[in-house]
Design a protein around this motif. Structure first.
Motif, mmCIF file in Angstrom:
data_model
loop_
_atom_site.group_PDB
_atom_site.id
_atom_site.type_symbol
_atom_site.label_atom_id
_atom_site.label_comp_id
_atom_site.label_asym_id
_atom_site.label_seq_id
_atom_site.Cartn_x
_atom_site.Cartn_y
_atom_site.Cartn_z
ATOM 1 N N LEU A 67 42.250 27.944 24.790
ATOM 2 C CA LEU A 67 42.610 28.597 24.722
ATOM 3 C C LEU A 67 44.468 28.896 24.198
ATOM 4 C CD1 LEU A 67 42.891 31.032 27.848
ATOM 5 C CD2 LEU A 67 44.709 29.931 28.140
ATOM 6 N N PRO A 68 43.707 29.805 22.762
ATOM 7 C CA PRO A 68 44.982 29.940 21.666
ATOM 8 C C PRO A 68 46.308 30.440 22.254
ATOM 9 C CG PRO A 68 42.463 30.375 20.975
ATOM 10 C CD PRO A 68 42.501 29.791 22.062
ATOM 11 N N THR B 49 36.177 47.888 22.902
ATOM 12 C CA THR B 49 35.172 48.923 23.686
ATOM 13 C C THR B 49 35.577 48.376 25.791
ATOM 14 O OG1 THR B 49 34.510 49.701 21.749
ATOM 15 C CG2 THR B 49 33.843 50.526 23.841
ATOM 16 N N ALA B 50 35.934 47.461 25.539
ATOM 17 C CA ALA B 50 35.698 47.576 27.220
ATOM 18 C C ALA B 50 37.058 46.785 27.317
ATOM 19 C CB ALA B 50 34.206 46.155 27.335
ATOM 20 N N ALA B 51 38.080 46.657 26.703
ATOM 21 C CA ALA B 51 39.384 46.602 26.786
ATOM 22 C C ALA B 51 39.799 47.915 27.056
ATOM 23 C CB ALA B 51 40.213 45.593 26.367
ATOM 24 N N ALA C 167 40.554 40.726 24.333
ATOM 25 C CA ALA C 167 39.616 40.487 25.766
ATOM 26 C C ALA C 167 40.895 39.176 26.887
ATOM 27 C CB ALA C 167 39.269 38.287 24.951
ATOM 28 N N ALA C 168 42.310 39.148 26.068
ATOM 29 C CA ALA C 168 43.268 39.532 27.311
ATOM 30 C C ALA C 168 43.032 40.295 28.069
ATOM 31 C CB ALA C 168 44.642 39.043 26.565
ATOM 32 N N ARG C 169 42.659 42.010 27.734
ATOM 33 C CA ARG C 169 42.747 42.549 28.669
ATOM 34 C C ARG C 169 41.545 43.049 28.757
ATOM 35 N NH1 ARG C 169 46.584 42.745 25.017
ATOM 36 N NH2 ARG C 169 48.349 44.119 25.106
ATOM 37 N N GLY C 170 40.608 42.442 29.046
ATOM 38 C CA GLY C 170 39.407 42.443 29.213
ATOM 39 C C GLY C 170 38.708 41.754 30.798
ATOM 40 N N ARG C 171 38.539 43.171 31.834
ATOM 41 C CA ARG C 171 38.816 43.015 33.430
ATOM 42 C C ARG C 171 37.300 43.344 33.809
ATOM 43 N NH1 ARG C 171 42.592 41.672 31.844
ATOM 44 N NH2 ARG C 171 45.123 42.358 32.682
ATOM 45 N N ASN D 22 37.632 32.024 26.763
ATOM 46 C CA ASN D 22 38.721 31.392 27.933
ATOM 47 C C ASN D 22 39.709 32.454 27.750
ATOM 48 O OD1 ASN D 22 37.145 29.661 27.874
ATOM 49 N ND2 ASN D 22 37.687 28.753 26.113
ATOM 50 N N HIS D 23 40.527 33.923 27.214
ATOM 51 C CA HIS D 23 41.209 35.121 27.573
ATOM 52 C C HIS D 23 40.650 36.010 28.596
ATOM 53 C CE1 HIS D 23 44.823 32.928 26.006
ATOM 54 N NE2 HIS D 23 44.336 33.397 24.785
ATOM 55 N N TRP D 24 39.541 36.034 28.715
ATOM 56 C CA TRP D 24 38.718 37.419 29.548
ATOM 57 C C TRP D 24 39.358 37.213 30.922
ATOM 58 C CZ3 TRP D 24 36.260 41.738 26.922
ATOM 59 C CH2 TRP D 24 35.278 41.922 28.294
ATOM 60 N N GLN D 25 39.974 38.473 31.400
ATOM 61 C CA GLN D 25 40.657 38.070 32.558
ATOM 62 C C GLN D 25 39.682 38.435 33.826
ATOM 63 O OE1 GLN D 25 43.556 36.937 32.974
ATOM 64 N NE2 GLN D 25 42.597 36.293 31.534
ATOM 65 N N GLY D 26 37.815 39.052 33.390
ATOM 66 C CA GLY D 26 37.266 39.673 34.257
ATOM 67 C C GLY D 26 36.196 37.997 35.087
ATOM 68 N N PRO D 27 35.567 38.733 35.038
ATOM 69 C CA PRO D 27 34.084 38.030 35.828
ATOM 70 C C PRO D 27 33.161 37.375 34.557
ATOM 71 C CG PRO D 27 33.913 39.518 37.211
ATOM 72 C CD PRO D 27 35.130 40.035 36.221
ATOM 73 N N LYS D 28 32.436 36.206 34.123
ATOM 74 C CA LYS D 28 32.372 36.300 33.003
ATOM 75 C C LYS D 28 31.337 35.112 32.967
ATOM 76 C CE LYS D 28 35.831 33.650 31.957
ATOM 77 N NZ LYS D 28 37.876 33.227 31.148
ATOM 78 N N GLU D 29 30.531 34.648 31.640
ATOM 79 C CA GLU D 29 29.350 33.687 31.719
ATOM 80 C C GLU D 29 29.261 33.873 30.407
ATOM 81 O OE1 GLU D 29 26.147 34.319 33.979
ATOM 82 O OE2 GLU D 29 26.636 35.156 35.345
#
Length: 326
Positions: free
Chosen positions: A15-16, A198-200, A260-264, A288-295
């Motif tokens: 998590l940089p 774009t997702a953010a 990514a830190a704004r990805g929900r 690791n910075h993505w904030q939403g559900p993730k795989e």
């Protein structure tokens, strides 16, 4: 290519720190507001192909700066009701190619909107393009797109590209065959980086498919890989030694870590552990910075091709499960 990055156990927790400018959100808010002053003027021209089960349209719409952006729009023929739509963004150097390159999603029951990346499509990869980049750069650049306008965030090439991608979502959401509540962004490499941004940036995006993303964790990428396109940055900085701080400041507005830190929304990532083009730590840094559900799907023995068709199957299953489809 052998394993060269951090061990997988360390990557999963990597998590940089993020280098984020204070006006990051204001910069993008103003950029998108400016772009939306232009009429979207999306056009869908039927494309004559003897396909029995798919309808194909040659698409154009207004992107950044009022410039026309081209693409494809494909629908499963005879589908009932508005459909979920996958926005497909293209890898570095590639154009939109041919309609038959994009049959996966219509065959799975989805609409697909393929956005061409401005200025690409002349590389020797078999996928021609039709969209130029009329905006010139104010600074000298290394060959390629990575350093075009790199000394000023407002002039940087990917400001135009990411804005085009957001406008493409606007165009898809307005089409009567598309369910605007089920728009998915996706792509691999550069396309993955565009999808991540774009997702953010667009609130209508429902999910993201981010494969081996480029345009992410720039500083680490240029420090550990000797491969293009990141090496375009190195070649530029090795000549313009006085501009490093200025260049990295520009890149901070476009770094996938900050998006990514704004990805929900739900996201399915992929990473290849032998990838020397988009190193694994840069991918995991964003994931690791993505904030939403993730795989994340890990391909231990692959380079930048990642999972290829295997990952495509993972994506189809993922979206069917997400949308509760059989």
């Amino acid at each position: 290519m052998p394993l060269f990055d951090l061990p997988l156990e360390e990557l999963r927790g990597y998590l940089p720190d993020r280098d984020e400018p204070a006006d990051f959100d204001a910069f993008w808010s103003a950029t998108l507001a400016e772009a939306r002053e232009f009429d979207l003027a999306a056009e869908y021209v039927p494309y004559d192909l003897p396909y029995a089960n798919v309808d194909v349209f040659d698409v154009s719409f207004t992107g950044w700066g009022g410039h026309r952006i081209n693409g494809w729009f494909l629908l499963p023929r005879g589908a009932q009701g508005p459909l979920p739509c996958v926005m497909h963004y293209i890898g570095y150097g590639g154009g939109r190619g041919f309609p038959h390159d994009h049959l996966l999603w219509p065959s799975a029951g989805y609409a697909v909107f393929v956005m061409e990346t401005r200025g690409h499509g002349g590389a020797n990869n078999g996928r021609p393009g039709a969209t130029g980049d009329p905006h010139g750069s104010a600074n000298p650049q290394a060959p390629g797109m990575m350093t075009r306008g790199i000394l000023d965030p407002s002039d940087y090439y990917y400001r135009r590209v990411f804005t085009d991608a957001v406008r493409a979502v606007d165009a898809a959401a307005a089409h009567p065959a598309v369910d605007a509540s089920r728009i998915v962004v996706g792509g691999a490499s550069q396309g993955g980086g565009i999808a991540q941004a774009t997702a953010a940036l667009h609130p209508a995006v429902r999910a993201a498919l981010v494969d081996v993303p480029f345009l992410t964790h720039f500083r680490r990428a240029v420090e550990i890989t000797a491969s293009d396109p990141y090496q375009e940055l190195v070649r530029f900085l090795s000549t313009r030694r006085d501009t490093a701080e200025q260049a990295f400041r520009t890149l901070s507005y476009f770094d996938g870590l900050n998006f990514a830190a704004r990805g929900r929304v739900p996201a399915l990532y992929s990473v290849a552990l032998m990838d020397d083009i988009c190193p694994p730590s840069t991918v995991f840094g964003a994931y690791n910075h993505w904030q939403g559900p993730k795989e994340i799907t890990v391909w231990p023995w692959n380079n930048h091709e990642g999972g290829g068709g295997y990952q495509s199957e993972e994506q189809v299953r993922y979206l069917h499960k997400l949308f509760g489809e059989s």
